[in-house]
Design a protein around this motif. Structure first.
Motif, PDB file in Angstrom:
ATOM      1  N   THR A  93      65.990   6.728 -87.938  1.00 18.46           N
ATOM      2  CA  THR A  93      67.357   7.097 -88.696  1.00 18.46           C
ATOM      3  C   THR A  93      67.626   6.062 -89.760  1.00 18.46           C
ATOM      4  O   THR A  93      67.973   5.193 -90.136  1.00 18.46           O
ATOM      5  CB  THR A  93      68.266   7.521 -87.567  1.00 18.46           C
ATOM      6  N   THR A  94      68.054   6.938 -91.122  1.00 20.62           N
ATOM      7  CA  THR A  94      68.623   6.200 -92.044  1.00 20.62           C
ATOM      8  C   THR A  94      69.816   6.948 -92.473  1.00 20.62           C
ATOM      9  O   THR A  94      70.218   8.648 -92.346  1.00 20.62           O
ATOM     10  CB  THR A  94      67.401   6.286 -93.536  1.00 20.62           C
ATOM     11  N   ARG A  95      70.394   6.444 -93.167  1.00 22.89           N
ATOM     12  CA  ARG A  95      72.411   6.857 -92.847  1.00 22.89           C
ATOM     13  C   ARG A  95      72.712   6.236 -94.750  1.00 22.89           C
ATOM     14  O   ARG A  95      72.393   4.563 -94.646  1.00 22.89           O
ATOM     15  CB  ARG A  95      73.132   6.625 -91.916  1.00 22.89           C
ATOM     16  N   ARG A  96      73.439   6.392 -95.478  1.00 27.22           N
ATOM     17  CA  ARG A  96      74.229   6.024 -96.108  1.00 27.22           C
ATOM     18  C   ARG A  96      75.547   6.783 -95.962  1.00 27.22           C
ATOM     19  O   ARG A  96      75.949   7.445 -95.940  1.00 27.22           O
ATOM     20  CB  ARG A  96      73.189   6.631 -97.520  1.00 27.22           C
ATOM     21  N   VAL A  97      76.669   5.123 -96.785  1.00 26.22           N
ATOM     22  CA  VAL A  97      77.241   5.047 -96.655  1.00 26.22           C
ATOM     23  C   VAL A  97      78.633   5.359 -97.881  1.00 26.22           C
ATOM     24  O   VAL A  97      78.490   3.814 -98.509  1.00 26.22           O
ATOM     25  CB  VAL A  97      78.273   4.747 -95.658  1.00 26.22           C
ATOM     26  N   VAL A  98      79.132   5.732 -98.340  1.00 24.58           N
ATOM     27  CA  VAL A  98      80.000   5.749 -99.506  1.00 24.58           C
ATOM     28  C   VAL A  98      81.490   5.320 -99.328  1.00 24.58           C
ATOM     29  O   VAL A  98      82.088   6.756 -98.845  1.00 24.58           O
ATOM     30  CB  VAL A  98      79.883   6.598-100.931  1.00 24.58           C
ATOM     31  N   ALA A  99      81.973   4.097 -99.103  1.00 15.94           N
ATOM     32  CA  ALA A  99      83.638   3.970 -98.662  1.00 15.94           C
ATOM     33  C   ALA A  99      84.161   4.564-100.499  1.00 15.94           C
ATOM     34  O   ALA A  99      83.790   3.914-101.331  1.00 15.94           O
ATOM     35  CB  ALA A  99      84.150   2.495 -98.422  1.00 15.94           C
ATOM     36  N   VAL A 100      85.660   4.692-100.468  1.00 19.05           N
ATOM     37  CA  VAL A 100      86.250   5.501-101.718  1.00 19.05           C
ATOM     38  C   VAL A 100      87.360   4.980-101.376  1.00 19.05           C
ATOM     39  O   VAL A 100      87.959   5.219-100.186  1.00 19.05           O
ATOM     40  CB  VAL A 100      85.867   7.163-102.048  1.00 19.05           C
TER      41      VAL A 100
END
Length: 290
Positions: A93-100
């Protein structure tokens, strides 16, 4: 009336990693009340990994993460973590996270999770080092002169108990030359919940604490002693075997290269019984001002 125990500094770290779910795949995190000028890189990495892990089945532990520090985080403002579900495969399982913050990305992370499988096994051996109980605590290493020099930073409670095998950078001028390798024992200063994701995220938090010291040690310059400007640029971790972050782990760090105002450091985490549990690579911006 029963007295309510004051939360420990480790309790506060666990709460820091317990993100608020704002919406499906959107989470919000905060920084400690008493924070430095910018958000600690290990904090935003740990929180982003929590956000990713909250969207993945519990039977798929994380096995790697790759992250970029884009902008310095503002500790006075909450951080919003937006998770993108890249892929849900049969095994991975692959996830991408962006912190804003302030409408702009400050950090991005990609993480991969895998069903537990069997396969070939090998690992490097742990270096021979003294036991952590034989080494001084952080507080014991801090001389009165250093306490005065570093001010509130020296007095701040820390959720991670760190015992230096190598002489710490901020004491080297007092005690002579220092090994170019940086080795420390670490553990959460208390008992963590049994949730495996919590232990992985605490280790990710701790992995940013002493890694770039290995770069500076090669050149005899040190944080807080020389005029050094530094910031983490990117960070990668591979998790090899199960562990508990509230048990002693050895963090063995070295620097294979520095150039162009950047330094590269590698780290290996070993459990107390000698198992290689994680590998870390980080590049940082490092500028020594004459």
């Amino acid at each position: 009336m029963t007295d309510v125990a004051e939360p420990t500094v480790l309790d506060r770290l666990v709460r820091l990693l317990d993100l608020e779910r704002v919406e499906e795949d959107i989470f919000r995190g905060v920084s400690p009340k008493h924070s430095p000028v910018r958000v600690f890189g290990g904090q935003v990495a740990g929180q982003a990994l929590v956000a990713a892990g909250r969207t993945v089945p519990a039977d798929r532990p994380v096995h790697s993460l790759h992250a970029y520090f884009i902008r310095g985080g503002d500790p006075a403002v909450p951080i919003v973590y937006q998770v993108d579900r890249i892929r849900d495969g049969r095994s991975f399982t692959t996830r991408r996270v962006v912190a804003v913050q302030h409408g702009k990305p400050i950090f991005s992370l990609s993480a991969s999770f895998q069903l537990v499988e069997s396969g070939v096994e090998h690992a490097e051996e742990m270096p021979v080092v003294p036991d952590p109980e034989t080494l001084p605590t952080y507080s014991e290493l801090m001389s009165p002169q250093l306490r005065e020099k570093f001010g509130p930073w020296a007095q701040r409670p820390r959720p991670i108990d760190v015992r230096y095998v190598s002489e710490p950078a901020w004491r080297s001028r007092e005690t002579g030359p220092r090994d170019a390798r940086n080795q420390v024992w670490m553990r959460a200063d208390g008992v963590l919940p049994d949730d495996p994701l919590t232990h992985v995220c605490v280790l990710a938090y701790a992995s940013d604490m002493t890694l770039l010291d290995a770069v500076l040690a090669r050149h005899g310059v040190y944080w807080g002693v020389d005029n050094v400007l530094g910031a983490s640029l990117d960070h990668a971790m591979w998790f090899h075997r199960p562990f508990r972050a509230d048990e002693w782990v050895l963090y063995d760090c070295a620097s294979p290269s520095a150039s162009g105002g950047r330094g590269l450091a590698t780290g290996r985490f070993f459990s107390r019984d000698g198992r290689l549990i994680a590998t870390v690579v980080q590049e940082g911006m490092l500028r020594v001002i004459d």
